[in-house]
Design a protein around this motif. Structure first.
Motif, PDB file in Angstrom:
ATOM      1  N   ALA A 197      37.574 -13.832  45.098  1.00 16.76           N
ATOM      2  CA  ALA A 197      36.084 -13.854  44.828  1.00 16.76           C
ATOM      3  C   ALA A 197      35.060 -14.243  45.891  1.00 16.76           C
ATOM      4  O   ALA A 197      34.105 -13.711  46.484  1.00 16.76           O
ATOM      5  N   GLN A 200      35.644 -11.783  48.962  1.00 15.80           N
ATOM      6  CA  GLN A 200      34.890 -10.463  48.747  1.00 15.80           C
ATOM      7  C   GLN A 200      33.422 -10.457  48.381  1.00 15.80           C
ATOM      8  O   GLN A 200      32.780  -9.755  47.845  1.00 15.80           O
ATOM      9  N   LYS A 202      31.859 -12.113  45.856  1.00 18.73           N
ATOM     10  CA  LYS A 202      31.457 -12.240  44.374  1.00 18.73           C
ATOM     11  C   LYS A 202      31.122 -13.475  43.801  1.00 18.73           C
ATOM     12  O   LYS A 202      31.795 -14.393  44.170  1.00 18.73           O
ATOM     13  N   HIS A 203      30.284 -13.442  42.777  1.00 25.43           N
ATOM     14  CA  HIS A 203      30.130 -14.715  42.187  1.00 25.43           C
ATOM     15  C   HIS A 203      31.018 -15.037  41.029  1.00 25.43           C
ATOM     16  O   HIS A 203      31.343 -16.237  40.802  1.00 25.43           O
ATOM     17  N   SER A 204      31.922 -13.981  40.635  1.00 29.46           N
ATOM     18  CA  SER A 204      32.693 -14.171  39.561  1.00 29.46           C
ATOM     19  C   SER A 204      33.999 -13.609  40.011  1.00 29.46           C
ATOM     20  O   SER A 204      34.188 -12.497  40.587  1.00 29.46           O
ATOM     21  N   ASP A 207      34.530 -10.051  38.830  1.00 28.62           N
ATOM     22  CA  ASP A 207      33.872  -8.918  39.732  1.00 28.62           C
ATOM     23  C   ASP A 207      35.039  -8.573  40.749  1.00 28.62           C
ATOM     24  O   ASP A 207      34.421  -7.540  41.714  1.00 28.62           O
ATOM     25  N   THR A 208      36.076  -8.882  40.996  1.00 27.30           N
ATOM     26  CA  THR A 208      37.122  -8.702  42.303  1.00 27.30           C
ATOM     27  C   THR A 208      37.972  -7.642  41.697  1.00 27.30           C
ATOM     28  O   THR A 208      37.934  -7.372  40.709  1.00 27.30           O
ATOM     29  N   SER A 212      38.591  -5.617  38.279  1.00 25.81           N
ATOM     30  CA  SER A 212      37.567  -4.422  38.055  1.00 25.81           C
ATOM     31  C   SER A 212      38.125  -3.013  37.563  1.00 25.81           C
ATOM     32  O   SER A 212      37.722  -2.641  36.633  1.00 25.81           O
TER      33      SER A 212
END
Length: 907
Positions: A197, A200, A202-204, A207-208, A212
């Motif tokens: 995360a 990449q 991403k905050h979560s 979401d990676t 996904s």
């Protein structure tokens, strides 16, 4: 850390590859859904927790490197190799614990400051946050954590833990105290999902690209609104929470099932069952998923993780099938649960609470396996309150019952703890030479000869583990010798028993109850009839009968393992075993429960190998030679190098030749146990029990030799009795008493077959036959009773003129026959209320009655039977319409008068 715990505790086998580990970097699968570190209820609520995650770690053992190197390497990797901005990283360190006498870890603080971390981003916390422990006891120590700021300097920091560096300096003792470890170690863990995360942007973690594809598949399969990553009150309808729960849980299910852990009823399998049902609930209730949806996600998990974990690819079909089966079973249970709730609600008053007993039967602890919070939600939707107090009581009773039913914990014998082992290593005491345990031979007459072993006492220990120079008369103690011929309990084989004598004093025996291996040292548990001291020369003698019993059972276990694969296929894997001279236990993975035919086939395969009296070859070889042998059976554990290979019927060199394929055709295993030199001494093998520990894992119990022969004889005797009962039932019976006797005989046979030590395949076949006979016998009894009741009904109708009341006596074999007579009378005379008494032996009297519909509600059967049976000093039960009871009296006329008087007063 579990796989490296033997290094921390000093119990690692000095001959194993692990004993040579100094620096290790690894990636491993982790599940946190129970015990001390339990993230299950957090999953879905936030953006970072998972039940399954991949842990990246680096380790240093025995002080290979410590705090400074661990911190500097972590900082270099994150900031220079991965390029994470320095200003987004924060660190924490241990602030000490005055209660435990632990000082703040200022050394680690200063290391971070020297690496350039600003003092404002170096935080200190107490033991709750920065002292790491796996369990209530064991290795532990202060830790320092590296956190990442999701806010990036905009507003208040939003810190998420990225990497935890643990410094194993202490051991938590059983009494709760902390003792310093003899050697210090480094144990670090960084979650791959969180690292991805960060890298990449991403905050979560959801979401990676690890998640996904799953989230996309969930949307496609459910036609739900797209995933938006909302949490808390912003997540209206909990749609995004459901996305996260389902995505996380299907990963956990897939990984666990691929590793041989299946949803079940206790322990880790029960946790997995809860995870599966939690996933089904969220997908069904919130995402409105169609049936079978969860299983359709398995190929997506395999696509994401299969390259790293090939076992997912190998077992993808099995994983999907198991998930589909359990999902279907849960949905069926849910539908049954709804019907039970509706039926129960119809019996409740407006202000009644829902009965705790019914809710319990619906729950995971009861019959249907529904989560309790789901039961509560279903009741809440109906506007009904659950009896939570009663539910708590049932939970406590269940916990007490489980505690009583739990297998007794084997008493822990004398043991060398981490501190004792550290002291031995500091003194340079070499590991015990236990090679003499293999010094035995087969005489021409078929008997075994076990050699003795002379040794020197190196160390003595009292019962509490204190090292002493000598022990006195009658004292229970632990002996450490330079060499031994005793087999120490390991590999599922029970320890040897026997005795030792001091050289030159052979008439004084020191009984040895067991031997245990502790970090390469063999500790003998003995009772000293006289003084014994360090330096004494002793001679050891194993209990020959005990050892031979273990050897027979161990060789039989290998044959059984091989026979199971021959019968069920190569996918059958051993999960564990334990054996002693009395019996053996083998846990194996199976797709379904074994049939009687399969059990019998397995026994026959073993018997054939035993009758052929095959030679058993044993040889130590370099571990590397065993790495690529097709069909070689080994458990998932660390083996010593060199490793001992046990091969039945084929010389070890030939068995290990990859071109020979021998290991596919006979039993070849890595094993340190003691074995027979020829299979014939097994004598016979009978599987006397099988049960499913969880879905996919079966436990077999077996016996050998004379015990097995006795079991077969008993099985044949019981089979003859079942045959005789079948013939007797086929002849029919005209007498209720005779039919009842036969039914009782069948019941006794069922109990005898169920509890006797006999072949399990035969037990299952006989029980199936007996249960069929029991049904036939009960049907015959009912027919005879109905005929008997019809005859007695006609006699009573002829004796009594039509009226509102019949009160009389009649002979009846049982209460059920008496009730049938009463029912038939009332069917033929609907406006008549009937009470009948039937005298039995020893003054006992049976009572049955039925009240005509027109006489109620003032006149009830239950009250009528109670009045009469109370007069006879007995009891009654039933409903307003029909009741029955028992009592004792020698004056039947008085009882009949009471019955008439009561009825007339109510009519």
């Amino acid at each position: 850390m579990n796989q490296f715990k033997p290094i921390f505790l000093g119990t690692v086998d000095p001959r194993s590859e692990m004993a040579g580990f100094r620096r290790v970097a690894n990636s491993q699968k982790c599940v946190r859904a129970g015990g001390r570190h339990n993230d299950l209820e957090d999953v879905g609520r936030d953006l970072s927790h998972h039940t399954f995650f991949e842990m990246l770690g680096n380790w240093a053992f025995g002080g290979e490197y410590f705090k400074e190197e661990a911190c500097s390497m972590a900082w270099e990797l994150l900031t220079q190799v991965y390029g994470i901005p320095v200003e987004r990283l924060w660190v924490s360190y241990f602030d000490g614990d005055p209660k435990a006498g632990l000082e703040p870890d200022l050394e680690t603080r200063d290391i971070w400051l020297s690496l350039g971390v600003p003092a404002t981003r170096v935080l200190s916390f107490g033991p709750q946050e920065n002292f790491w422990e796996m369990g209530d006891t064991g290795p532990c120590g202060p830790c320092t954590e590296i956190h990442y700021d999701l806010a990036g300097g905009v507003g208040a920091p939003q810190l998420v833990e990225l990497w935890n560096l643990v410094f194993m300096q202490h051991n938590r003792e059983a009494d709760g105290s902390l003792q310093p470890l003899p050697q210090w170690h480094v144990d670090t863990g960084m979650g791959l999902e969180r690292l991805v995360a960060v890298l990449q942007g991403k905050h979560s973690t959801y979401d990676t690209d690890l998640f996904s594809p799953l989230l996309h598949a969930i949307q496609q399969g459910c036609r739900a609104p797209p995933y938006l990553g909302r949490v808390g009150v912003a997540d209206e309808g909990r749609t995004d929470t459901a996305y996260r729960v389902v995505a996380d849980h299907i990963r956990t299910l897939s990984v666990c099932i691929s590793d041989g852990v299946f949803p079940g009823m206790s322990g880790p399998p029960l946790v997995l069952r809860r995870i599966l049902r939690r996933a089904v609930r969220f997908s069904m209730e919130i995402l409105k998923a169609p049936p079978g949806f969860l299983g359709s996600l398995v190929p997506v998990v395999v696509e994401i993780l299969g390259d790293a974990y090939p076992e997912l690819q190998r077992n993808s079909a099995q994983i999907a099938n198991l998930v589909l089966e359990d999902e279907a079973a849960f949905l069926a249970s849910l539908e049954r649960g709804r019907r039970i709730i509706d039926r129960t609600l119809r019996t409740l008053g407006p202000s009644d609470m829902f009965p705790a007993e019914v809710a319990w039967s619906l729950s995971l602890s009861g019959d249907l396996g529904l989560p309790l919070d789901m039961v509560e939600l279903m009741l809440e939707e109906k506007g009904v309150q659950l009896d939570s107090t009663g539910l708590e009581r049932l939970a406590q009773e269940e916990a007490q019952h489980q505690a009583r039913q739990a297998e007794p914990v084997q008493k822990q014998g004398l043991w060398l703890d981490v501190h004792a082992l550290g002291e031995l290593q500091r003194q340079g005491v070499p590991p015990t030479d236990n090679s003499p345990k293999y010094n035995y031979s087969l005489r021409p007459n078929g008997s075994y000869e076990f050699g003795t072993c002379e040794a020197q006492v190196l160390q003595l220990y009292t019962e509490d583990g204190t090292a002493v120079a000598s022990v006195g008369k009658g004292q229970r103690c632990g002996l450490l010798l330079d060499r031994t011929n005793f087999y120490a309990e390991q590999g599922g084989q029970a320890s040897d028993r026997g005795y030792l004598v001091r050289v030159g004093q052979e008439d004084v025996l020191f009984p040895v109850a067991r031997a245990q291996v502790c970090g390469g040292f063999i500790l003998h548990e003995a009772v000293a009839p006289e003084c014994l001291q360090i330096g004494d020369q002793v001679q050891l003698h194993v209990d020959k009968a005990w050892r031979l019993g273990c050897m027979a059972k161990h060789t039989a276990t290998h044959l059984l393992n091989w026979a199971l694969r021959q019968t069920l296929g190569p996918g059958t894997e051993q999960q564990g075993s334990h054996l002693n001279p009395e019996q053996l236990r083998l846990d194996v993975t199976t797709q379904t429960a074994l049939t009687p035919e399969q059990l019998r086939a397995v026994e026959n395969t073993v018997q054939e190998a035993v009758q052929q009296d095959k030679p058993v070859y044993m040889e130590e070889v370099p571990l590397a030679l065993t790495a690529h042998v097709p069909g070689l059976r080994s458990l998932d554990e660390i083996y010593p190098d060199p490793v001992r290979v046990v091969s039945v019927g084929v010389p070890v060199a030939h068995a290990l030749d990859p071109a020979s394929q021998a290991a596919l055709q006979t039993s070849v295993e890595l094993c340190c146990g003691t074995h027979l030199l020829r299979t014939g001494a097994v004598g016979d093998l009978v599987i006397i029990g099988d049960r499913q520990l969880s879905k996919g894992t079966t436990r077999l119990l077996a016996i050998t030799g004379e015990q097995a022969q006795q079991a077969r004889e008993l099985g044949q005797n019981l089979a003859q009795e079942v045959k005789a009962a079948t013939e007797q039932l086929s002849q029919g019976s005209q007498d209720v008493a005779e039919a009842l006797r036969l039914s009782k005989d069948i019941g006794r046979l069922i109990e005898a077959v169920d509890t006797s030590v006999m072949p399990q395949w035969q037990r299952r076949e006989l029980l199936a036959t007996l249960k069929m006979l029991q049904r036939r016998a009960n049907t015959a009894i009912r027919k005879l009773q109905m005929g008997q009741a019809a005859k007695k009904t006609q006699e009573l109708l002829e004796r009594h003129s039509k009226g509102p009341l019949i009160v009389d006596t009649v002979s009846a074999e049982s209460l059920s026959v008496l009730v049938k007579v009463v029912r038939q009378l009332c069917e033929q005379a609907p406006s008549t209320s009937v009470l009948l008494l039937s005298p039995q032996s020893m003054g006992k009297v049976l009572c049955a009655c039925q009240v005509a519909q027109g006489a109620m509600p003032t006149f009830t059967a239950e009250a009528w039977a109670l009045a009469v049976c109370s007069h006879m000093g007995g009891k009654a039960w039933g409903s307003r319409v029909v009741a029955q009871g028992t009592g004792s009296t020698t004056d039947l006329e008085a009882a009949l008068s009471t019955a008439r008087a009561y009825a007339l007063s109510q009519l």
